[in-house]
Design a protein around this motif. Structure first.
Motif, PDB file in Angstrom:
ATOM      1  N   ASP A 173       0.832  -1.205   0.000  1.00  0.00           N
ATOM      2  CA  ASP A 173       0.000   0.000   0.000  1.00  0.00           C
ATOM      3  C   ASP A 173       0.869   1.259   0.000  1.00  0.00           C
ATOM      4  O   ASP A 173       0.529   2.254  -0.662  1.00  0.00           O
ATOM      5  N   SER A 174       1.983   1.232   0.725  1.00  0.00           N
ATOM      6  CA  SER A 174       2.906   2.372   0.735  1.00  0.00           C
ATOM      7  C   SER A 174       3.471   2.615  -0.662  1.00  0.00           C
ATOM      8  O   SER A 174       3.556   3.757  -1.129  1.00  0.00           O
ATOM      9  N   TYR A 175       3.854   1.528  -1.318  1.00  0.00           N
ATOM     10  CA  TYR A 175       4.384   1.607  -2.680  1.00  0.00           C
ATOM     11  C   TYR A 175       3.364   2.223  -3.632  1.00  0.00           C
ATOM     12  O   TYR A 175       3.681   3.147  -4.396  1.00  0.00           O
ATOM     13  N   LEU A 176       2.108   1.757  -3.564  1.00  0.00           N
ATOM     14  CA  LEU A 176       1.078   2.331  -4.428  1.00  0.00           C
ATOM     15  C   LEU A 176       0.844   3.803  -4.091  1.00  0.00           C
ATOM     16  O   LEU A 176       0.684   4.635  -4.993  1.00  0.00           O
ATOM     17  N   GLY A 177       0.825   4.123  -2.796  1.00  0.00           N
ATOM     18  CA  GLY A 177       0.635   5.506  -2.386  1.00  0.00           C
ATOM     19  C   GLY A 177       1.732   6.408  -2.910  1.00  0.00           C
ATOM     20  O   GLY A 177       1.477   7.536  -3.360  1.00  0.00           O
ATOM     21  N   ILE A 178       2.976   5.923  -2.875  1.00  0.00           N
ATOM     22  CA  ILE A 178       4.105   6.701  -3.388  1.00  0.00           C
ATOM     23  C   ILE A 178       3.963   6.921  -4.893  1.00  0.00           C
ATOM     24  O   ILE A 178       4.209   8.020  -5.407  1.00  0.00           O
ATOM     25  N   LEU A 179       3.538   5.885  -5.614  1.00  0.00           N
ATOM     26  CA  LEU A 179       3.347   6.034  -7.061  1.00  0.00           C
ATOM     27  C   LEU A 179       2.265   7.066  -7.373  1.00  0.00           C
ATOM     28  O   LEU A 179       2.426   7.898  -8.277  1.00  0.00           O
ATOM     29  N   PHE A 180       1.161   7.024  -6.631  1.00  0.00           N
ATOM     30  CA  PHE A 180       0.091   8.002  -6.874  1.00  0.00           C
ATOM     31  C   PHE A 180       0.557   9.413  -6.494  1.00  0.00           C
ATOM     32  O   PHE A 180       0.222  10.384  -7.175  1.00  0.00           O
ATOM     33  N   ARG A 181       1.333   9.526  -5.412  1.00  0.00           N
ATOM     34  CA  ARG A 181       1.859  10.843  -5.030  1.00  0.00           C
ATOM     35  C   ARG A 181       2.831  11.349  -6.090  1.00  0.00           C
ATOM     36  O   ARG A 181       2.826  12.529  -6.445  1.00  0.00           O
ATOM     37  N   TRP A 182       3.646  10.446  -6.609  1.00  0.00           N
ATOM     38  CA  TRP A 182       4.581  10.787  -7.677  1.00  0.00           C
ATOM     39  C   TRP A 182       3.807  11.280  -8.898  1.00  0.00           C
ATOM     40  O   TRP A 182       4.165  12.280  -9.527  1.00  0.00           O
ATOM     41  N   ALA A 183       2.729  10.580  -9.232  1.00  0.00           N
ATOM     42  CA  ALA A 183       1.939  10.943 -10.411  1.00  0.00           C
ATOM     43  C   ALA A 183       1.309  12.325 -10.287  1.00  0.00           C
ATOM     44  O   ALA A 183       1.054  13.002 -11.294  1.00  0.00           O
ATOM     45  N   ALA A 184       1.055  12.769  -9.048  1.00  0.00           N
ATOM     46  CA  ALA A 184       0.344  14.030  -8.828  1.00  0.00           C
ATOM     47  C   ALA A 184       1.275  15.167  -8.417  1.00  0.00           C
ATOM     48  O   ALA A 184       0.798  16.242  -8.047  1.00  0.00           O
ATOM     49  N   SER A 185       2.600  14.940  -8.478  1.00  0.00           N
ATOM     50  CA  SER A 185       3.522  15.967  -8.010  1.00  0.00           C
ATOM     51  C   SER A 185       4.774  15.983  -8.874  1.00  0.00           C
ATOM     52  O   SER A 185       4.861  15.292  -9.891  1.00  0.00           O
ATOM     53  N   ASP A 186       5.760  16.770  -8.431  1.00  0.00           N
ATOM     54  CA  ASP A 186       7.034  16.819  -9.145  1.00  0.00           C
ATOM     55  C   ASP A 186       8.071  15.911  -8.494  1.00  0.00           C
ATOM     56  O   ASP A 186       9.269  16.067  -8.696  1.00  0.00           O
ATOM     57  N   MET A 187       7.605  14.950  -7.709  1.00  0.00           N
ATOM     58  CA  MET A 187       8.509  13.966  -7.100  1.00  0.00           C
ATOM     59  C   MET A 187       9.285  13.249  -8.195  1.00  0.00           C
ATOM     60  O   MET A 187       8.768  12.996  -9.285  1.00  0.00           O
ATOM     61  N   GLY A 188      10.532  12.939  -7.929  1.00  0.00           N
ATOM     62  CA  GLY A 188      11.359  12.208  -8.872  1.00  0.00           C
ATOM     63  C   GLY A 188      11.689  10.808  -8.373  1.00  0.00           C
ATOM     64  O   GLY A 188      11.273  10.406  -7.280  1.00  0.00           O
ATOM     65  N   LEU A 189      12.481  10.085  -9.155  1.00  0.00           N
ATOM     66  CA  LEU A 189      12.827   8.703  -8.810  1.00  0.00           C
ATOM     67  C   LEU A 189      13.579   8.633  -7.487  1.00  0.00           C
ATOM     68  O   LEU A 189      13.300   7.775  -6.650  1.00  0.00           O
ATOM     69  N   GLU A 190      14.531   9.560  -7.270  1.00  0.00           N
ATOM     70  CA  GLU A 190      15.318   9.507  -6.034  1.00  0.00           C
ATOM     71  C   GLU A 190      14.433   9.735  -4.810  1.00  0.00           C
ATOM     72  O   GLU A 190      14.544   9.016  -3.813  1.00  0.00           O
ATOM     73  N   GLU A 191      13.529  10.721  -4.896  1.00  0.00           N
ATOM     74  CA  GLU A 191      12.636  10.993  -3.760  1.00  0.00           C
ATOM     75  C   GLU A 191      11.698   9.811  -3.509  1.00  0.00           C
ATOM     76  O   GLU A 191      11.432   9.443  -2.360  1.00  0.00           O
ATOM     77  N   ALA A 192      11.169   9.235  -4.588  1.00  0.00           N
ATOM     78  CA  ALA A 192      10.272   8.086  -4.444  1.00  0.00           C
ATOM     79  C   ALA A 192      11.007   6.910  -3.816  1.00  0.00           C
ATOM     80  O   ALA A 192      10.465   6.208  -2.954  1.00  0.00           O
ATOM     81  N   THR A 193      12.249   6.702  -4.231  1.00  0.00           N
ATOM     82  CA  THR A 193      13.042   5.603  -3.685  1.00  0.00           C
ATOM     83  C   THR A 193      13.338   5.822  -2.205  1.00  0.00           C
ATOM     84  O   THR A 193      13.262   4.887  -1.396  1.00  0.00           O
ATOM     85  N   GLU A 194      13.657   7.056  -1.840  1.00  0.00           N
ATOM     86  CA  GLU A 194      13.928   7.359  -0.438  1.00  0.00           C
ATOM     87  C   GLU A 194      12.678   7.171   0.423  1.00  0.00           C
ATOM     88  O   GLU A 194      12.754   6.649   1.544  1.00  0.00           O
ATOM     89  N   ALA A 195      11.510   7.591  -0.113  1.00  0.00           N
ATOM     90  CA  ALA A 195      10.261   7.424   0.636  1.00  0.00           C
ATOM     91  C   ALA A 195       9.968   5.942   0.859  1.00  0.00           C
ATOM     92  O   ALA A 195       9.565   5.526   1.959  1.00  0.00           O
ATOM     93  N   LEU A 196      10.190   5.142  -0.171  1.00  0.00           N
ATOM     94  CA  LEU A 196       9.938   3.704  -0.032  1.00  0.00           C
ATOM     95  C   LEU A 196      10.965   3.064   0.898  1.00  0.00           C
ATOM     96  O   LEU A 196      10.631   2.171   1.694  1.00  0.00           O
ATOM     97  N   SER A 197      12.206   3.536   0.837  1.00  0.00           N
ATOM     98  CA  SER A 197      13.235   3.013   1.729  1.00  0.00           C
ATOM     99  C   SER A 197      12.874   3.256   3.187  1.00  0.00           C
ATOM    100  O   SER A 197      13.094   2.397   4.047  1.00  0.00           O
ATOM    101  N   SER A 198      12.314   4.427   3.473  1.00  0.00           N
ATOM    102  CA  SER A 198      11.910   4.745   4.847  1.00  0.00           C
ATOM    103  C   SER A 198      10.806   3.806   5.321  1.00  0.00           C
ATOM    104  O   SER A 198      10.815   3.332   6.460  1.00  0.00           O
ATOM    105  N   SER A 199       9.853   3.530   4.435  1.00  0.00           N
ATOM    106  CA  SER A 199       8.774   2.611   4.786  1.00  0.00           C
ATOM    107  C   SER A 199       9.324   1.206   5.018  1.00  0.00           C
ATOM    108  O   SER A 199       8.933   0.514   5.965  1.00  0.00           O
TER     109      SER A 199
END
Length: 210
Positions: A173-199
């Motif tokens: 669910d965290s992974y899907l949430g990060i993807l949807f947040r990425w889709a709706a913002s200017d988040m990049g691959l590094e930020e998405a990876t860091e967010a998932l790493s924290s989870s």
């Protein structure tokens, strides 16, 4: 004899649908979602426009294409182009948990990298998921398969089976949430990876029943 005819018609229908999905996948990757048309898919698949529509509208076809790509990524049969991987800062430290964190992130990285390679198309996919009718495999069999992988990895560091399954579901669910947040913002691959790493770091803490 009638049974054989039914099987034959079913096989032909499935082969035609496979051509349609393959044609749609090629065009979505080549042209993007907006520039791809049902007529163009029909021409590429060498079928009628009506036959394409019977397989689904553009939203449904895009979701079905992503189901296919995600399945191939999970099975290791989809090869991403050469790329530079993002920094994954949650890997410092030693011990079994650190190794499992790396392993869990490696499970997710191909999906994040696919999203990064096709950001515009993936944003259209996120929107299509909201609009499409039905149950995409990403929420069904594909989700189950990925969560089974995650759960096994979590159990391997001594997390109880029940906690491992719950954490695997939460991680998914965290992974899907990060993807949807990425889709709706200017988040990049590094930020998405860091967010998932924290989870992942949170869910790889050893938990014992109360």
């Amino acid at each position: 004899m009638p049974t054989e005819q039914v099987h034959s018609r079913t096989d032909r229908r499935l082969r035609t649908e496979e051509r349609i999905i393959s044609a749609a996948a090629d065009l979505f990757l080549e042209l993007g979602y907006r520039a791809t048309t049902i007529r163009g898919i029909a021409e590429r698949a060498e079928v009628s426009v009506g036959r394409v529509m019977s397989a689904g509208d553009k939203d449904v076809l895009l979701v079905r294409c992503y189901d296919r790509w995600i399945g191939q990524l999970q099975s290791g049969t989809y090869v991403l182009p050469a790329r530079t991987r993002a920094a994954t800062g949650a890997h410092s430290g030693a011990g079994a948990a650190s190794a499992v964190q790396k392993h869990l992130l490696e499970i997710f990285l191909p999906f994040l990298e696919f999203f990064a390679s096709h950001e515009d198309l993936s944003r259209d996919y996120a929107a299509a998921l909201m609009r499409a009718v039905g149950k995409p495999q990403v929420f069904e069999s594909l989700a189950t398969d990925l969560q089974d992988q995650l759960s096994s990895s979590l159990a391997s560091i001594g997390i109880s089976r029940a906690y491992a399954q719950a954490s695997a579901a939460a991680l998914y669910d965290s992974y899907l949430g990060i993807l949807f947040r990425w889709a709706a913002s200017d988040m990049g691959l590094e930020e998405a990876t860091e967010a998932l790493s924290s989870s992942i770091a949170f869910h790889t803490q050893l938990r014992r029943p109360l």
